[in-house]
Write a protein that holds these residues in place. Sequence first.
Motif, PDB file in Angstrom:
ATOM      1  N   ALA A   1     -33.242  19.772 -63.794  1.00  0.00           N
ATOM      2  CA  ALA A   1     -32.702  20.659 -62.758  1.00  0.00           C
ATOM      3  C   ALA A   1     -32.373  19.881 -61.494  1.00  0.00           C
ATOM      4  O   ALA A   1     -31.337  20.103 -60.864  1.00  0.00           O
ATOM      5  CB  ALA A   1     -33.699  21.778 -62.463  1.00  0.00           C
ATOM      6  N   LYS A   2     -33.244  18.956 -61.118  1.00  0.00           N
ATOM      7  CA  LYS A   2     -33.008  18.163 -59.906  1.00  0.00           C
ATOM      8  C   LYS A   2     -31.773  17.272 -60.077  1.00  0.00           C
ATOM      9  O   LYS A   2     -30.949  17.173 -59.168  1.00  0.00           O
ATOM     10  CB  LYS A   2     -34.229  17.314 -59.584  1.00  0.00           C
ATOM     11  N   ALA A   3     -31.636  16.642 -61.231  1.00  0.00           N
ATOM     12  CA  ALA A   3     -30.468  15.790 -61.473  1.00  0.00           C
ATOM     13  C   ALA A   3     -29.181  16.613 -61.451  1.00  0.00           C
ATOM     14  O   ALA A   3     -28.163  16.178 -60.902  1.00  0.00           O
ATOM     15  CB  ALA A   3     -30.615  15.070 -62.814  1.00  0.00           C
TER      16      ALA A   3
ATOM     17  N   ARG B   1     -29.108  22.874 -68.064  1.00  0.00           N
ATOM     18  CA  ARG B   1     -28.353  24.059 -68.499  1.00  0.00           C
ATOM     19  C   ARG B   1     -28.548  25.237 -67.535  1.00  0.00           C
ATOM     20  O   ARG B   1     -27.588  25.879 -67.115  1.00  0.00           O
ATOM     21  CB  ARG B   1     -28.774  24.460 -69.906  1.00  0.00           C
ATOM     22  N   ARG B   2     -29.788  25.511 -67.157  1.00  0.00           N
ATOM     23  CA  ARG B   2     -30.068  26.633 -66.248  1.00  0.00           C
ATOM     24  C   ARG B   2     -29.443  26.417 -64.865  1.00  0.00           C
ATOM     25  O   ARG B   2     -28.882  27.345 -64.278  1.00  0.00           O
ATOM     26  CB  ARG B   2     -31.578  26.842 -66.108  1.00  0.00           C
ATOM     27  N   THR B   3     -29.525  25.208 -64.361  1.00  0.00           N
ATOM     28  CA  THR B   3     -28.954  24.919 -63.049  1.00  0.00           C
ATOM     29  C   THR B   3     -27.436  25.029 -63.093  1.00  0.00           C
ATOM     30  O   THR B   3     -26.818  25.569 -62.172  1.00  0.00           O
ATOM     31  CB  THR B   3     -29.387  23.523 -62.559  1.00  0.00           C
ATOM     32  N   ALA B   4     -26.833  24.551 -64.159  1.00  0.00           N
ATOM     33  CA  ALA B   4     -25.377  24.676 -64.318  1.00  0.00           C
ATOM     34  C   ALA B   4     -24.981  26.146 -64.282  1.00  0.00           C
ATOM     35  O   ALA B   4     -24.092  26.540 -63.514  1.00  0.00           O
ATOM     36  CB  ALA B   4     -24.926  24.032 -65.626  1.00  0.00           C
ATOM     37  N   ARG B   5     -25.627  26.955 -65.080  1.00  0.00           N
ATOM     38  CA  ARG B   5     -25.282  28.381 -65.160  1.00  0.00           C
ATOM     39  C   ARG B   5     -25.513  29.104 -63.844  1.00  0.00           C
ATOM     40  O   ARG B   5     -24.758  30.002 -63.482  1.00  0.00           O
ATOM     41  CB  ARG B   5     -26.074  29.046 -66.283  1.00  0.00           C
ATOM     42  N   ALA B   6     -26.548  28.710 -63.120  1.00  0.00           N
ATOM     43  CA  ALA B   6     -26.836  29.335 -61.829  1.00  0.00           C
ATOM     44  C   ALA B   6     -25.720  29.082 -60.818  1.00  0.00           C
ATOM     45  O   ALA B   6     -25.588  29.815 -59.843  1.00  0.00           O
ATOM     46  CB  ALA B   6     -28.156  28.818 -61.273  1.00  0.00           C
TER      47      ALA B   6
ATOM     48  N   LEU C   1     -24.197  18.609 -58.592  1.00  0.00           N
ATOM     49  CA  LEU C   1     -23.469  19.769 -58.085  1.00  0.00           C
ATOM     50  C   LEU C   1     -23.287  19.712 -56.572  1.00  0.00           C
ATOM     51  O   LEU C   1     -22.293  20.218 -56.046  1.00  0.00           O
ATOM     52  CB  LEU C   1     -24.199  21.055 -58.482  1.00  0.00           C
ATOM     53  N   SER C   2     -24.214  19.076 -55.876  1.00  0.00           N
ATOM     54  CA  SER C   2     -24.090  18.984 -54.415  1.00  0.00           C
ATOM     55  C   SER C   2     -22.871  18.165 -54.013  1.00  0.00           C
ATOM     56  O   SER C   2     -22.269  18.416 -52.970  1.00  0.00           O
ATOM     57  CB  SER C   2     -25.358  18.404 -53.791  1.00  0.00           C
ATOM     58  N   ASP C   3     -22.481  17.202 -54.833  1.00  0.00           N
ATOM     59  CA  ASP C   3     -21.268  16.431 -54.548  1.00  0.00           C
ATOM     60  C   ASP C   3     -20.030  17.322 -54.614  1.00  0.00           C
ATOM     61  O   ASP C   3     -19.106  17.175 -53.819  1.00  0.00           O
ATOM     62  CB  ASP C   3     -21.126  15.263 -55.516  1.00  0.00           C
ATOM     63  N   LEU C   4     -20.005  18.249 -55.568  1.00  0.00           N
ATOM     64  CA  LEU C   4     -18.878  19.186 -55.649  1.00  0.00           C
ATOM     65  C   LEU C   4     -18.872  20.107 -54.437  1.00  0.00           C
ATOM     66  O   LEU C   4     -17.814  20.376 -53.856  1.00  0.00           O
ATOM     67  CB  LEU C   4     -18.958  20.022 -56.929  1.00  0.00           C
ATOM     68  N   ALA C   5     -20.037  20.587 -54.053  1.00  0.00           N
ATOM     69  CA  ALA C   5     -20.129  21.486 -52.898  1.00  0.00           C
ATOM     70  C   ALA C   5     -19.646  20.798 -51.634  1.00  0.00           C
ATOM     71  O   ALA C   5     -18.965  21.408 -50.800  1.00  0.00           O
ATOM     72  CB  ALA C   5     -21.568  21.964 -52.721  1.00  0.00           C
ATOM     73  N   ALA C   6     -19.954  19.525 -51.500  1.00  0.00           N
ATOM     74  CA  ALA C   6     -19.547  18.784 -50.301  1.00  0.00           C
ATOM     75  C   ALA C   6     -18.030  18.653 -50.185  1.00  0.00           C
ATOM     76  O   ALA C   6     -17.501  18.497 -49.090  1.00  0.00           O
ATOM     77  CB  ALA C   6     -20.183  17.399 -50.310  1.00  0.00           C
ATOM     78  N   SER C   7     -17.342  18.735 -51.320  1.00  0.00           N
ATOM     79  CA  SER C   7     -15.881  18.635 -51.279  1.00  0.00           C
ATOM     80  C   SER C   7     -15.201  19.983 -51.519  1.00  0.00           C
ATOM     81  O   SER C   7     -14.015  20.043 -51.804  1.00  0.00           O
ATOM     82  CB  SER C   7     -15.391  17.608 -52.307  1.00  0.00           C
TER      83      SER C   7
ATOM     84  N   ALA D   1     -15.357  21.964 -53.972  1.00  0.00           N
ATOM     85  CA  ALA D   1     -14.881  22.161 -55.344  1.00  0.00           C
ATOM     86  C   ALA D   1     -15.753  23.186 -56.054  1.00  0.00           C
ATOM     87  O   ALA D   1     -16.949  23.299 -55.799  1.00  0.00           O
ATOM     88  CB  ALA D   1     -14.905  20.845 -56.106  1.00  0.00           C
ATOM     89  N   ARG D   2     -15.145  23.928 -56.945  1.00  0.00           N
ATOM     90  CA  ARG D   2     -15.854  24.939 -57.735  1.00  0.00           C
ATOM     91  C   ARG D   2     -16.411  24.276 -59.002  1.00  0.00           C
ATOM     92  O   ARG D   2     -15.654  23.665 -59.764  1.00  0.00           O
ATOM     93  CB  ARG D   2     -14.894  26.051 -58.102  1.00  0.00           C
ATOM     94  N   PRO D   3     -17.721  24.390 -59.262  1.00  0.00           N
ATOM     95  CA  PRO D   3     -18.295  23.792 -60.471  1.00  0.00           C
ATOM     96  C   PRO D   3     -17.714  24.426 -61.729  1.00  0.00           C
ATOM     97  O   PRO D   3     -17.565  25.646 -61.805  1.00  0.00           O
ATOM     98  CB  PRO D   3     -19.785  24.103 -60.366  1.00  0.00           C
ATOM     99  N   ARG D   4     -17.386  23.593 -62.708  1.00  0.00           N
ATOM    100  CA  ARG D   4     -16.860  24.075 -63.986  1.00  0.00           C
ATOM    101  C   ARG D   4     -17.740  23.666 -65.160  1.00  0.00           C
ATOM    102  O   ARG D   4     -17.981  24.462 -66.063  1.00  0.00           O
ATOM    103  CB  ARG D   4     -15.445  23.539 -64.222  1.00  0.00           C
ATOM    104  N   ALA D   5     -18.184  22.402 -65.165  1.00  0.00           N
ATOM    105  CA  ALA D   5     -18.931  21.893 -66.310  1.00  0.00           C
ATOM    106  C   ALA D   5     -19.836  20.743 -65.891  1.00  0.00           C
ATOM    107  O   ALA D   5     -19.555  20.052 -64.914  1.00  0.00           O
ATOM    108  CB  ALA D   5     -17.961  21.412 -67.389  1.00  0.00           C
ATOM    109  N   LEU D   6     -20.917  20.553 -66.650  1.00  0.00           N
ATOM    110  CA  LEU D   6     -21.801  19.414 -66.470  1.00  0.00           C
ATOM    111  C   LEU D   6     -21.896  18.648 -67.779  1.00  0.00           C
ATOM    112  O   LEU D   6     -21.850  19.240 -68.862  1.00  0.00           O
ATOM    113  CB  LEU D   6     -23.201  19.864 -66.049  1.00  0.00           C
ATOM    114  N   LEU D   7     -22.029  17.329 -67.660  1.00  0.00           N
ATOM    115  CA  LEU D   7     -22.263  16.441 -68.794  1.00  0.00           C
ATOM    116  C   LEU D   7     -23.610  15.773 -68.578  1.00  0.00           C
ATOM    117  O   LEU D   7     -23.944  15.398 -67.452  1.00  0.00           O
ATOM    118  CB  LEU D   7     -21.171  15.379 -68.882  1.00  0.00           C
ATOM    119  N   LEU D   8     -24.368  15.600 -69.646  1.00  0.00           N
ATOM    120  CA  LEU D   8     -25.696  15.008 -69.561  1.00  0.00           C
ATOM    121  C   LEU D   8     -25.783  13.808 -70.485  1.00  0.00           C
ATOM    122  O   LEU D   8     -25.481  13.912 -71.679  1.00  0.00           O
ATOM    123  CB  LEU D   8     -26.748  16.046 -69.969  1.00  0.00           C
ATOM    124  N   ALA D   9     -26.183  12.670 -69.957  1.00  0.00           N
ATOM    125  CA  ALA D   9     -26.494  11.483 -70.763  1.00  0.00           C
ATOM    126  C   ALA D   9     -28.003  11.281 -70.678  1.00  0.00           C
ATOM    127  O   ALA D   9     -28.554  11.153 -69.585  1.00  0.00           O
ATOM    128  CB  ALA D   9     -25.754  10.265 -70.237  1.00  0.00           C
ATOM    129  N   LEU D  10     -28.655  11.271 -71.812  1.00  0.00           N
ATOM    130  CA  LEU D  10     -30.110  11.184 -71.874  1.00  0.00           C
ATOM    131  C   LEU D  10     -30.496  10.127 -72.897  1.00  0.00           C
ATOM    132  O   LEU D  10     -30.060  10.188 -74.049  1.00  0.00           O
ATOM    133  CB  LEU D  10     -30.688  12.547 -72.264  1.00  0.00           C
TER     134      LEU D  10
END
Length: 86
Positions: free
Chosen positions: A3-5, A46-51, A10-16, A18-27
């Motif tokens: 969630a923190k990651a 997943r939960r943070t993306a949906r929120a 998402l904060s980078d999108l907010a700073a510009s 931009a509306r969030p559309r999708a997240l990619l995760l490398a684990l």
Amino acid sequence: VGAKAAARALSDLAASAARPRALLLALAAPRARPEAGLRAAIGGVRRTARAHGAELVGGDLSLAAGGASLAVSALGSYEGRGTPPA
């Protein structure tokens, strides 16, 4: 951790504005890492993306020697006029 990651990406999108559309995760994690912890990290992303109106749409899962690592990329769209804020 997930969630923190996701929130940081998402904060980078907010700073510009931009509306969030999708997240990619490398684990990447060692074989000995408990599955429950990995699932919790993925669920947090997943939960943070949906929120924030986005979805976790893909990424990469891999076996790694040593410690675990997690990286989240956020994709968004800018619907304003002109150049997005820097």
